[in-house]
Scaffold this motif. Structure first.
Motif, PDB file in Angstrom:
ATOM      1  N   GLU A  76       0.774  -1.181  -0.016  1.00  7.95           N
ATOM      2  CA  GLU A  76      -0.121  -0.186   0.086  1.00  7.95           C
ATOM      3  C   GLU A  76       0.684   1.352   0.066  1.00  7.95           C
ATOM      4  OE1 GLU A  76      -3.412   0.050   2.542  1.00  7.95           O
ATOM      5  OE2 GLU A  76      -3.697  -1.911   2.692  1.00  7.95           O
ATOM      6  N   LEU A  77       0.298   2.157  -0.658  1.00  7.58           N
ATOM      7  CA  LEU A  77       0.917   3.698  -0.591  1.00  7.58           C
ATOM      8  C   LEU A  77       0.345   4.171   0.948  1.00  7.58           C
ATOM      9  CD1 LEU A  77       2.196   6.293  -1.712  1.00  7.58           C
ATOM     10  CD2 LEU A  77      -0.135   6.972  -2.519  1.00  7.58           C
ATOM     11  N   VAL A  78       1.466   4.875   1.716  1.00 11.16           N
ATOM     12  CA  VAL A  78       1.047   5.308   2.866  1.00 11.16           C
ATOM     13  C   VAL A  78       1.390   6.574   3.064  1.00 11.16           C
ATOM     14  CG1 VAL A  78       1.584   5.105   5.419  1.00 11.16           C
ATOM     15  CG2 VAL A  78       1.494   3.145   4.127  1.00 11.16           C
ATOM     16  N   VAL A  79       0.384   7.477   3.453  1.00 10.34           N
ATOM     17  CA  VAL A  79       0.403   8.939   3.501  1.00 10.34           C
ATOM     18  C   VAL A  79       0.629   9.321   4.973  1.00 10.34           C
ATOM     19  CG1 VAL A  79      -0.893  10.920   3.284  1.00 10.34           C
ATOM     20  CG2 VAL A  79      -1.155   9.449   1.533  1.00 10.34           C
ATOM     21  N   ALA A  80       1.632  10.458   5.299  1.00 12.85           N
ATOM     22  CA  ALA A  80       1.915  10.813   6.662  1.00 12.85           C
ATOM     23  C   ALA A  80       1.189  12.408   6.694  1.00 12.85           C
ATOM     24  CB  ALA A  80       3.260  10.697   6.832  1.00 12.85           C
ATOM     25  N   ASN A 112     -11.609  19.371   8.977  1.00 12.76           N
ATOM     26  CA  ASN A 112     -12.697  20.106   7.929  1.00 12.76           C
ATOM     27  C   ASN A 112     -12.182  20.783   6.995  1.00 12.76           C
ATOM     28  OD1 ASN A 112     -15.076  19.101   9.431  1.00 12.76           O
ATOM     29  ND2 ASN A 112     -14.861  20.910  10.937  1.00 12.76           N
ATOM     30  N   ILE A 113     -11.144  20.163   5.929  1.00 13.57           N
ATOM     31  CA  ILE A 113     -10.499  20.718   4.756  1.00 13.57           C
ATOM     32  C   ILE A 113     -11.516  20.036   3.755  1.00 13.57           C
ATOM     33  CG2 ILE A 113      -8.404  21.131   5.769  1.00 13.57           C
ATOM     34  CD1 ILE A 113      -7.371  18.771   4.053  1.00 13.57           C
ATOM     35  N   ASP A 114     -11.387  20.574   2.561  1.00 16.50           N
ATOM     36  CA  ASP A 114     -11.631  20.043   1.202  1.00 16.50           C
ATOM     37  C   ASP A 114     -10.618  19.643   0.585  1.00 16.50           C
ATOM     38  OD1 ASP A 114     -10.489  22.171  -0.327  1.00 16.50           O
ATOM     39  OD2 ASP A 114     -12.243  23.441  -0.294  1.00 16.50           O
ATOM     40  N   GLU A 115     -11.033  18.907  -0.528  1.00 21.24           N
ATOM     41  CA  GLU A 115      -9.905  18.339  -1.386  1.00 21.24           C
ATOM     42  C   GLU A 115      -8.931  18.983  -2.040  1.00 21.24           C
ATOM     43  OE1 GLU A 115     -11.472  15.280  -4.022  1.00 21.24           O
ATOM     44  OE2 GLU A 115     -13.153  14.648  -2.502  1.00 21.24           O
ATOM     45  N   THR A 116      -9.135  20.367  -2.232  1.00 26.71           N
ATOM     46  CA  THR A 116      -8.301  21.094  -2.837  1.00 26.71           C
ATOM     47  C   THR A 116      -7.133  21.726  -1.792  1.00 26.71           C
ATOM     48  OG1 THR A 116      -9.368  23.280  -2.366  1.00 26.71           O
ATOM     49  CG2 THR A 116      -9.885  22.027  -4.645  1.00 26.71           C
ATOM     50  N   ILE A 125      -9.962   4.212  -6.064  1.00 26.27           N
ATOM     51  CA  ILE A 125     -11.269   4.474  -6.205  1.00 26.27           C
ATOM     52  C   ILE A 125     -11.485   5.889  -5.432  1.00 26.27           C
ATOM     53  CG2 ILE A 125     -13.633   3.941  -5.582  1.00 26.27           C
ATOM     54  CD1 ILE A 125     -12.802   1.271  -6.006  1.00 26.27           C
ATOM     55  N   ARG A 126     -10.783   5.987  -4.161  1.00 30.43           N
ATOM     56  CA  ARG A 126     -10.787   7.076  -3.493  1.00 30.43           C
ATOM     57  C   ARG A 126      -9.533   7.647  -3.458  1.00 30.43           C
ATOM     58  NH1 ARG A 126     -14.901   3.902  -1.353  1.00 30.43           N
ATOM     59  NH2 ARG A 126     -17.026   4.989  -1.410  1.00 30.43           N
ATOM     60  N   PRO A 127      -9.187   8.652  -4.210  1.00 25.75           N
ATOM     61  CA  PRO A 127      -7.521   8.998  -4.104  1.00 25.75           C
ATOM     62  C   PRO A 127      -7.032   9.631  -2.618  1.00 25.75           C
ATOM     63  CG  PRO A 127      -8.957  10.260  -5.448  1.00 25.75           C
ATOM     64  CD  PRO A 127     -10.032   9.424  -5.241  1.00 25.75           C
ATOM     65  N   VAL A 128      -6.003  10.045  -2.796  1.00 28.97           N
ATOM     66  CA  VAL A 128      -5.310  10.758  -1.467  1.00 28.97           C
ATOM     67  C   VAL A 128      -6.117  12.073  -1.044  1.00 28.97           C
ATOM     68  CG1 VAL A 128      -3.102  11.912  -0.492  1.00 28.97           C
ATOM     69  CG2 VAL A 128      -2.960   9.776  -1.726  1.00 28.97           C
ATOM     70  N   ALA A 129      -6.378  12.787  -1.920  1.00 30.13           N
ATOM     71  CA  ALA A 129      -7.204  14.144  -1.500  1.00 30.13           C
ATOM     72  C   ALA A 129      -8.475  13.877  -0.882  1.00 30.13           C
ATOM     73  CB  ALA A 129      -7.007  14.855  -2.988  1.00 30.13           C
ATOM     74  N   GLU A 130      -9.184  12.984  -1.388  1.00 30.29           N
ATOM     75  CA  GLU A 130     -10.338  12.641  -1.057  1.00 30.29           C
ATOM     76  C   GLU A 130     -10.322  11.776   0.134  1.00 30.29           C
ATOM     77  OE1 GLU A 130     -14.276   9.694  -2.308  1.00 30.29           O
ATOM     78  OE2 GLU A 130     -12.850  10.460  -3.650  1.00 30.29           O
ATOM     79  N   ILE A 131      -9.394  11.093   0.517  1.00 29.79           N
ATOM     80  CA  ILE A 131      -9.288  10.381   1.725  1.00 29.79           C
ATOM     81  C   ILE A 131      -9.062  11.137   2.937  1.00 29.79           C
ATOM     82  CG2 ILE A 131      -7.426   8.904   2.976  1.00 29.79           C
ATOM     83  CD1 ILE A 131      -7.213   7.190   0.437  1.00 29.79           C
ATOM     84  N   VAL A 132      -7.838  12.192   2.723  1.00 25.92           N
ATOM     85  CA  VAL A 132      -7.757  13.222   3.544  1.00 25.92           C
ATOM     86  C   VAL A 132      -8.613  14.050   3.953  1.00 25.92           C
ATOM     87  CG1 VAL A 132      -6.230  15.070   4.471  1.00 25.92           C
ATOM     88  CG2 VAL A 132      -5.057  13.095   3.175  1.00 25.92           C
ATOM     89  N   THR A 157      -3.639   3.537   2.199  1.00 24.35           N
ATOM     90  CA  THR A 157      -4.642   3.964   1.264  1.00 24.35           C
ATOM     91  C   THR A 157      -5.200   2.959   0.720  1.00 24.35           C
ATOM     92  OG1 THR A 157      -2.872   4.230  -0.506  1.00 24.35           O
ATOM     93  CG2 THR A 157      -3.499   6.256   0.965  1.00 24.35           C
ATOM     94  N   GLY A 158      -5.022   1.623   0.826  1.00 22.80           N
ATOM     95  CA  GLY A 158      -5.599   0.506   0.027  1.00 22.80           C
ATOM     96  C   GLY A 158      -4.692  -0.188  -0.664  1.00 22.80           C
ATOM     97  N   THR A 159      -4.972  -1.534  -1.110  1.00 21.43           N
ATOM     98  CA  THR A 159      -4.231  -2.398  -1.883  1.00 21.43           C
ATOM     99  C   THR A 159      -4.893  -3.111  -2.884  1.00 21.43           C
ATOM    100  OG1 THR A 159      -2.731  -4.306  -1.394  1.00 21.43           O
ATOM    101  CG2 THR A 159      -4.880  -4.805  -0.684  1.00 21.43           C
ATOM    102  N   PRO A 160      -3.829  -3.038  -4.390  1.00 22.03           N
ATOM    103  CA  PRO A 160      -4.545  -3.581  -5.199  1.00 22.03           C
ATOM    104  C   PRO A 160      -4.970  -4.987  -5.274  1.00 22.03           C
ATOM    105  CG  PRO A 160      -2.045  -3.156  -5.502  1.00 22.03           C
ATOM    106  CD  PRO A 160      -2.578  -2.581  -4.335  1.00 22.03           C
ATOM    107  N   GLY A 161      -5.391  -5.568  -6.278  1.00 20.85           N
ATOM    108  CA  GLY A 161      -5.748  -6.886  -6.477  1.00 20.85           C
ATOM    109  C   GLY A 161      -4.462  -7.974  -6.471  1.00 20.85           C
TER     110      GLY A 161
END
Length: 274
Positions: free
Chosen positions: A123-127, A134-138, A215-222, A239-243
């Motif tokens: 998985e890709l891991v975000v720190a 309460n931020i938006d994706e931008t 399906i849900r990219p990093v910006a949407e996740i955060v 962030t999730g794992t592929p098949g």
């Protein structure tokens, strides 16, 4: 803001290949000084020495919170449906669980198997780099300190041992969270939303995808997590794992297996199962 932050003997270091530069502070303290990391990376000269992966610990060793997204690649949803895994399909609400920080280990640490149903998930891991609420994706990528590789090792039997099933404990056994080798600032990769991701077991390619297929990219996740609770500097998000996971293939991990995880621009993890 460029840097590759790693952990050696409990201390923060900048890492470039095998070369390291000691920072004289703990990794979690370094994460609170992102501007300093940038300046030190830009001004680095003669390295303090060289380091092997076996000497490195998890780049972010003591996060307050560790989140993980389940079923975030279409091919993983489809393969798990085929094995009747919890009867899950894609939903409007994301599947989010936690990994307890005690499971985090370094990029070459052994994975301690328990039972006959342990599985791999690259998985890709975000720190997170700043307090976020309460931020938006931008705004989301501005709150990301860096990226690294993670293995969400899973005890599949423990995941479904209770009714209804729960993920947290089966994802949090000791050593079930290899991470690293370094936390890489997003500007050091060509496109942080589109990175090749793969996993090999004993040299056999099992997972092979790109993070652009999330399906849900990093910006949407955060943004989503920040709408529910406050994210703190050093918080991690798997962030999730592929098949291609072992359960879907009927190929669980066994002692002696070598897990090689790779993400474009972030390096590799190589963990041996014991």
């Amino acid at each position: 803001m460029s840097f590759r932050l790693a952990s050696r003997a409990g201390q923060a270091v900048l890492l470039d290949g095998e070369n390291y530069w000691a920072l004289g502070i703990a990794p979690m303290e370094a994460l609170g000084r992102l501007d300093d990391l940038h300046r030190q990376w830009a001004s680095r000269d003669t390295p303090d020495g060289q380091v092997s992966p076996s000497e490195l610990g998890p780049p972010v060793p003591d996060p307050k919170q560790v989140f993980a997204y389940g079923l975030n690649y279409r091919d993983h949803i489809e393969e798990m449906d085929e094995v009747d895994y919890l009867g899950r399909t894609s939903n409007e609400a994301p599947v989010v669980f936690t990994k307890f920080p005690n499971c985090l280990v370094g990029p070459a640490a052994p994975v301690k198997l328990v039972g006959d149903h342990c599985d791999y998930e690259c998985e890709l891991v975000v720190a997170i780099g700043a307090e976020t609420r309460n931020i938006d994706e931008t705004q989301a990528w501005d709150r990301v300190a860096g990226l690294m590789i993670g293995q969400d090792i899973s005890d599949r039997a423990l995941q479904v041992a209770a009714t209804p099933p729960q993920f947290n404990l089966g994802k949090s056994r000791e050593s079930f969270g290899p991470t690293g080798p370094a936390l890489v600032s997003p500007d050091l990769v060509d496109n942080p939303d589109d990175l090749a991701i793969s996993c090999r077991i004993n040299g056999e390619l099992r997972q092979n995808s790109r993070t652009s297929y999330l399906i849900r990219p990093v910006a949407e996740i955060v943004a989503y997590l920040s709408s529910i609770l406050t994210l703190h500097p050093g918080d991690l998000i798997f962030t999730g794992t592929p098949g291609g996971v072992g359960q879907a293939l009927g190929l669980y991990l066994k002692p002696g297996d070598v897990i090689l995880s790779e993400i474009e621009g972030l390096g590799t993890l190589e963990n041996t199962c014991v």
